[in-house]
Structures are given as C-alpha cells and as structure tokens.
Design an enzyme around this catalytic site. Sequence first.
Site, PDB file in Angstrom:
ATOM      1  N   GLU A  39     -43.640  75.391  74.221  1.00  0.00           N
ATOM      2  CA  GLU A  39     -43.088  75.825  72.933  1.00  0.00           C
ATOM      3  C   GLU A  39     -41.602  76.154  73.095  1.00  0.00           C
ATOM      4  OE1 GLU A  39     -44.975  79.314  71.299  1.00  0.00           O
ATOM      5  OE2 GLU A  39     -43.383  79.566  69.825  1.00  0.00           O
ATOM      6  N   GLU A  78     -48.296  88.053  73.159  1.00  0.00           N
ATOM      7  CA  GLU A  78     -48.699  87.817  71.769  1.00  0.00           C
ATOM      8  C   GLU A  78     -49.722  86.685  71.696  1.00  0.00           C
ATOM      9  OE1 GLU A  78     -47.873  84.810  68.836  1.00  0.00           O
ATOM     10  OE2 GLU A  78     -45.859  85.592  69.240  1.00  0.00           O
ATOM     11  N   HIS A  79     -49.515  85.637  72.503  1.00  0.00           N
ATOM     12  CA  HIS A  79     -50.482  84.535  72.526  1.00  0.00           C
ATOM     13  C   HIS A  79     -51.784  84.962  73.208  1.00  0.00           C
ATOM     14  CE1 HIS A  79     -48.200  80.645  71.634  1.00  0.00           C
ATOM     15  NE2 HIS A  79     -47.311  81.594  71.412  1.00  0.00           N
ATOM     16  N   GLU A 112     -52.037  79.943  78.136  1.00  0.00           N
ATOM     17  CA  GLU A 112     -51.050  80.260  77.105  1.00  0.00           C
ATOM     18  C   GLU A 112     -49.637  80.419  77.661  1.00  0.00           C
ATOM     19  OE1 GLU A 112     -51.629  80.300  73.772  1.00  0.00           O
ATOM     20  OE2 GLU A 112     -53.644  79.589  74.305  1.00  0.00           O
ATOM     21  N   HIS A 145     -43.873  87.445  74.266  1.00  0.00           N
ATOM     22  CA  HIS A 145     -44.325  86.236  73.590  1.00  0.00           C
ATOM     23  C   HIS A 145     -45.630  85.723  74.208  1.00  0.00           C
ATOM     24  CE1 HIS A 145     -43.212  81.847  72.299  1.00  0.00           C
ATOM     25  NE2 HIS A 145     -44.234  82.318  71.627  1.00  0.00           N
TER      26      HIS A 145
END
Length: 1079
Positions: A203, A105-106, A178, A102
């Site tokens: 998040e 991905e960012h 991130e 994740h």
Amino acid sequence: MWRCGGRVPFFLRRLSGGASPQARRRRATTACERARQHEVGEQIHGFTVSQVTAIPELSLTAVKLSHDSTGAKYLHLAREDTNNLFSVQFRTTPMDSTGVPHVLEHTVLCGSRRYPCRDPFFKMLNRSLSTFMNAFTASDYTLYPFSTQNPKDFQNLLSVYLDAAFFPCLRELDFWQEGWRLEHENPKDPQTPLTFKGVVFNEMKGVFTDNERIFSQHLQNRLLPDHTYSVISGGHPLCIPDLTWEQLKQFHATHYHPSNARFFTYGNFPLEQHLKQIHDEALSKFEKIEPNTAVPAQKPWDKPREFHVTCGPDSLAAGSSKQTTVGVSFLLPDITDTFEAFTLNLLSSLLIGGPNSPFYKALIESGLGTDFSPDVGYNGYTREAYFSVGLQGIAEQDSQAVRDIIDRTIKEVIEKGFEEDRIEALLHKIEIQMKHQSVSFGLALTSYIASCWNHDGDPVELLKLGSQVARFRQCLKENPQFLQEKVKQYFKNNPHKLTLSMTPDDKYPEKQAQMETEKLKQKVNSLSPKEKQQIYEKGLELQTQQSRPQDASCLPALKVSDIERTVPLTELEVALAAGETPVQYCAQPTNGVVYFRAFASLHTLPEELRPYVPLFCSVLTKLGCGLMDYREQAQQIELKTGGMAATPHVLPDDTHLDTYEQGVLFSSFCLDRNLPDMMHLWSEIFNSPRFEEEEHFRVLVKMSAQELSNGIPDSGHLYASVRASRTLTPAGDLQETFSGMDQVRLMKRIADMTDIRPVLRKLPRIQKHVLHCGNMRCSMNAAPQQMSLAEKAVEKFIRNLGQSKTERKPVRPSVVEKPAPSGSSGSTHLSGPQVIRKLITDPTFKPCQMKTHFLLPFPVNYVGECIRTAPYADPDHASLKILARLMTAKFLHIEIREKGGAYGGGAKLSRDGVFTLYSYRDPRSTETLQSFSKAVDWVKAGRFTEQDIDEAKLSVFSVVDAPVAPSDRGLDHFLCGLSDEMKQAHREQLFAVSREDLIHVSNKYVPHGLVARPRPAVVARAPAVGHSADLSPPAFQVPRPWAEHTWPGSAWTGERRDRQGPVVGSQIARNSASAREYS
Ligand SMILES: [Zn+2]
C-alpha cells in the site's frame, strides 16, 4: 430520514418539569430533546456528564462525558438522523517511519478475543447493513468509524469494533500478512528468491508513486521536525521492514487504552444504551493509566529554512522541462485555539480560493506553472496548523520568480486588504454548507473534530459555527484591519517559514527499486540457515491458514429477514414548463436549500466534437457570461449559490446494452432566498456564455490537465476498467472518450499546444447542441412551501432560453424515443405527463475482445477485466450483482489481498451491465488474471454455501439501501427513468436469487478460463496502473458540486466500502486531498 430537529411542542416541555431525568427522557420524543434533558454531574453506566449544549445551527445537541475509572472521553451528538455513527479515536504518535500505527490499524481488524475468526472486519461487511465501515491512520491519531441505520446492527458492529480495538489477537501471522514479511516468491519453493510481501508494505509503495503525496509528506516532515510529525505514520517502504511484532504489541498496549481514547456517537439512537455497552464490553476491564502520547509544541524557528527533494517524472509529460514544484509554508498557531483557527481558515480561503483571490491572480495567472502546489491553503491536521502556497508544473529556473511573487502578494494584501463582497461570499458559503443535508453528516462531524479533540481542544466550541461567524463579524467591525494584521503577523513577520522545492529525477523509480533491493539483501544476508528454514515454514503456514475454510459463526449477524421488503416511495410530480420542457418536482425537507438540475441530451452532436465535451463542461461555468467577465461571474456564483457545475454523462438503458443516453448534467443549489439569482445566472450562462477569454481558458486547461494526470496513481483501476469495457458496449466506448486514458492524453495534448484557439473555437459549436431547451429536462428538489416559487423560477428560466433555431438532425446511428415511467403508466407516486428520453442505439456495434497494457512508472499494478452481461431490468442482472459480491468476499479478497499482498481486489457489476474484476496496488498482474479465472471456476463448481449467498445479499442490500440525501431523492428517475416500481421489481429479484441462478449466470456470461482461453466477443481486459477507492464507474457518479468541503453540513466526496482508500476531505475553497491519512 432527516427531520428538522430542535423544536419541541410547547406542551411537552411543560410536561417534563419535575420528573427525574430518566423519566423525562422516556417522554421526550426527539433525540435532541432527550439529550437536552441530561444534567451536568449525572452518572450513567460508569460515565459522568460534564456538559450539555444545544447547537441549533447544526440542529443537534452535544453531550460531553468522561468515564470515571479510566478517564476515557466521550462526545455524543444527538440529531434527528437515522444514519447513526460510532467512532473511537486513539492518539497515536509514532517516533519512527516503520508505519507502526498503520500496521496496527490493519492488524487489530484481523481477529479479537471474543471474535477470534480471521478478519472479522471484512466478514462483518457481509453480515451487516452498515452504511460505512472503515479505519484511518492519520499523522497523530487512528480512527475507527462505522455507521448504520439499524439499531441491532449498531450493537453488533459496536461489539466487534470494541473487541477489535481493545482486545485484538495480534497474532504473528496477522502481522506478517498485513505488515511485512520475507517470503519466497513461490512460498512452496524454497529455491525461489526471498522477497518482501505484506499489505501495508505494498500500500505504501503505491502511495509514494504519487508525486503530490511525496511533496505533502516532505512538507509536513520538514516544517514540524521536532516530534511525531517528522516521521511517516503510514510507514516508508524502506522502513516498514524494520518493524517487529514485539514493537507492534507494545505500541498497542501503550496507545489503544481507554485513557488514551475518545469515543464519539451521533444520530437518533439513545445515548444510554451506547454507554452501557461500551462500559460493559470494554472500559470496565481497564484501570486508568497516564498515556504519554501528547504532542509537544513545535519550537518556532528564528529564521526561514529551505529544502529540495526529488520525485519520479510525470508519466504523461515525459521530456517536459516544466515539472518542478515549489511551495512556501508558514507555521500557524495551535489548532485548539478554535477561533484563531476559524479565522485563519477563512483568511486562507480569501488568499487562494477562486479566480478573485490574490494568489490565484498572482500565481496561477502568471502562466509560470500549471496549478497550485499540493496542500495549498490552510492545513489543520497537525497540532500547530500551517498555511502553504506555491506552484507546480514550473520550469526549475522559475523557482525564484515564484517565491518573489509570493512575497510580493503578501505585501500587497497587507496594504490593500480584501473586498467586502468576497468576505460576504465566504460567510455565505459557510451558511449554505451548514444547511445542506448530507447522508454522511456523522462521518463529516467526527472527521471535522478529530484533530482538534485529539490535542484536547474543545470539540463543542469547534461546532458552534454560528457564534464563530458572529464573533468574526464583530472583529471585522471593530477593526477593519483585522485580517491584514493577521497576514502581517503570520506570513510577513513569521520566521518559521519553509520553502520546499521538488524536481523530477528520471532515475527516481530505479533508485527506489535499488534501495529496496539493498534493503532486501541486507535482511537476507543477516539470516542464519535456521532462520531461513523458519521463514520458509512460516510462509507455508500462512498459506495453509489463508486456504483453510473459515468459520465466522462467532460473529454477530443480521439476517436476510432483517432487510426491508419494500423500497420507500418518493413522491414525484412532473409538469411541463413553457408548454414543452418537462420538469420533475420533488418536495423534500431540504432545510432552506433548493437543488436545481437540468439534463441536456447530446444526440445531435457531431462525432468529432465528442472528445471535447468534458472540456466544454469543465470551463462552461468559469469563463464568464453575459456582461460578467469570469471574475465577476465567480463572485456571483459564490455569493448566491453553493456551486454550479456541468458534467458529461453516459446513462445506460435498463433494457438494452447497446442503447444509452449521452448528455450534459447541469447542477447547482442555493438558499431559498437566492433562487431567482441562481436561475438568472443559469440563463446568462445558457444564453450568452463567453468563449473569448483565451488566456483564462489556457489557465483552466492547464489546471485540469494537471489534475487528471495527478489523479492516475490514485484512480488507475477505474482507468483500467473503463478502458477494458470500451469494446464491449457502445456506452463503454463513449465512457472511455469522456473519462478514460484517451481523455487524459487529449487534455495533456491541448495543455501543451502553443496555439489553443482552434480548441476554443470548438466550444461555441458544442454550445449550439447543448445550451437550448430543445432536448432538455429539469428537476427541482425543495421544501414543499418553496415549490410554487421554484415552479415560477424554472418557468422563467425556460422561457428565457433560446430555442434551437434549426431542427438538428441526430448524427448517431439511430435514436430511439423512450418514455420514462409516469403517472399515466399506473404509478401511485408519480404524477404528470410522460417524459420522453432520446436514446442512442447502435445496431451495428459488435462487441470484441481487446487487451491493453499501459506502461507507467509505478512499482505496483492495477488490473481491470470486463465482461458484457445483462441490463438492469433482466433478472440475470440481480443474480450477477449477488455473484459479484460473493466472488469478492469468498474468493477474490482471499486470493488477491490476503495471499497476493495487493491492497485489494474484487468483482462488481455496474448498472450498465458490465461485470468487472479488478485489483489495485497489486504487486502482481498475470497471477491476478489467473485468480480472476480461478474465481470463475470456483463459482461454477458451486463451492459456496446458502450462508454465503445470504451474506452476499446482506452486503448488496447495504449498498442498495444506503441513505439518500433530500437533495438526491428522485434522481434515478430523473436521469435514468427508474421508477420506484422498477426498483421494487429489481429488489424482489435480488431477494429471489438462488444457488442455481448464480451457477446459471456464471455459465451463461462468464467464459471458462478468462486468461487461458479467452472466448471472442465478450472479454476485454486491461492491466493498468492506478487505483480508485470508488467502486461505481463514472457513468453513475452523480456529480455533487457541493460535496467538496470539510465544513460540517457538507457531504464527503464519497463513501467507500471495504478498505480501499482514505476518505478524501478537502479545503474550503479547493478540492485538495488531505495527504496524510491511510486506511
Ligand atoms: Zn492501509
């Protein structure tokens, strides 16, 4: 625009014989025809074709290829659709919960070798006319899709995506921003305490405030404990701080490699060009490796297991003793066995879908709980699928009763089987979903095949839905016990069975916070003075980098001159049915489907009934009608239509902010052959709805209250914005009543009532104001050859409707009659008589300022601040629209996401003239309000360039020009009276917006210092909780009852720009979010 592909004139086929494949392809006229001329073994730009298959049921041709030197897999789906899509997918199988895939991905989106500027992904949003851009991390793959209708744009975006995925910079500071970092609360002051910051960190803290997510996550982790599914691919907030930059780079090297990649393209652009670009810019630079990413089969258990977990209390049901969830789940076979997966998916729908299904009858109607447990039904996102069923909102002591019911129901199904009609209804549903034309078909397809392909299943087999249906019918014919045997095999005799229960713990939020504090202490205590100094310096460095002016000139870009100057015209015809009810006809290539809508104005409804309109709408098509009880009605709706729905609407006026139309929209669609049946169903619902089924009414109320309250952690920024606009316009006030926090509280209250009859008795009173043709208009979208039948059907429907016996007086302050544009107003594409809309106006309404804070037990905040501005037709509206985009891209994104660590934030202007500033999953709130205020100062000081304005225009037009499905064309005119001429006028205003206009509107509407010195009357703000991925306020969300399924052919529930949330998919029969995707 979509054209029915596949059929090629005979002479073309004859002509094509004998020539080379390339020469033939040049002559072919359609994308499908071109694709069909590829030959197995043909070599194109480093790829070899391995299969070419026509799939007529989806009007597409599939070409499968592989890349010779790296082994990269490739699937192209040619279809006559201009909304072309690209995606690249990597199998990412983490073995811990640090969230490495994740964070990666960012981070890959933060700059690459060829595009080293900061955050090229977000910058491309302003340099492109993309119709979709996003990235998702699932449990075992990471997917990067985009779509656009412009060929040049496709090449630009492809270049940026390829470079990001294969050659990212992965700078340490990007990882800090991130992923996670230790930083001083005030980075400039080393005396302030160190704290955890980072976008993914926050998040995921937000994600785990959602109890349904907590349940789903545990369910998957516990049911598949042997390998990658036992960890959280998105990252657990307490594990994310264990991830290092080195591990991130290592994960990229081993997973983001062509040998571990699957490329997908869709649409009418030629395949060769895609292959050339992908080979040249990325694949040619790699050698083949053996990616060690396969997920081994889960070892089956020899006996069932049980687990219990805790969660936070339901924020709106504090004190209620019924907050337990219990679910029973079974491991199913490998999803690459496509026919078995198809069968089990159908079987699952038969078991849990709709009021006629055995589990609905046994569990939902038992009254023990409020709704099914999360992830109910078939889950095919992991290598082995699973089926889950259970209840939420039960008393803890009823757990065993729920489990007994599940066992008993399975036994009964094995004995009795399913009614033939229900199976037919389901197969009908597949047929209609294959035919329905959605605007994001490519995206739906890539998501539909992602999991199966990820485990080396055959994506082409998966798409051959027609042959799967045929084979399914054959199996049933040969063996009437076919489905019962499956139930026996997979549910009754399956020892790989998990019972998971979840109860709230009042101390849960504190405990989570305490664990975070512990983790922080542990990290901080282990730091040497030198490391502390480094952290301080890096914090400053990150801040400097974030504040530095950014140069994005290395990125490709479209220009404002690439934007179409004119809107495409939609031909509309208006006629009166039964002499008085206006009906809008829009002939479209709808592929054998008819779309019907009716809008009933509500201006006569007494004030005290207004809060009950949403409830009225949500139960209207579910309580039975005429001679049918609710079960028979549900059966008929499934057999004959693709869905029937009623939704409350507040429609803004294009010229006055204090004027609006309130009403109910009825919408449905069906196959051409079923139109008379569908209209008959509407007649029955309008003429004799049944409002006497008290028990079933109670069930529906509980389900919808539960759904609303579960939605708060995910949609709170919408709740905040709706609340904030409440005192600014009369329409905003009504919106809060219909869909704001007030509505959630009302529903919760009703759900808790011991005697629900007084509420039930309100429904016939609302009916008198809505269900007659007095204040109604209708619309039909259908194929041209169906129009005369459509006309007859709607005429009959109107004639059958009861007239309102007495002329009802409007109860609202005053009603203005407003003619919608028509043929008589000089339009070239509109014909027929004028439609008069009855708008409500409130001349006494005084906008005023209000601040609201909702305290809810979530560790992140969501802020909405609203400003009353100008209506749609005002030229200022266009300027404000560009302004919102400019502020988002050039200021708010940097302040709120990059520096503030929130998941996102920005500004938007809705068509009702309310300008909203918002943030979501935000660790801060007062600082965010200050950022809003600074954004205003920034605009007023004119600190932006011509280039910035052009980029904002491109970004606005990519939304304005998003493709519209044949089912939805003409809808703006039907609902809001917007003609193509008015849209064109607005378009020209958008083109014309200048620097002076932007400064002018910010001075005129946006008061200086929103927080410090709020001016009276125009600003309202509501820090609140929740987050929504959808930028359009509910007033403009056109309900699409048919957009709720994951079968290809159906639309997704929404397209989201910016990285605001996962695309939410759903199971075939119920709208349950796929729980383990992060974006
Ligand atoms: Zn994310």
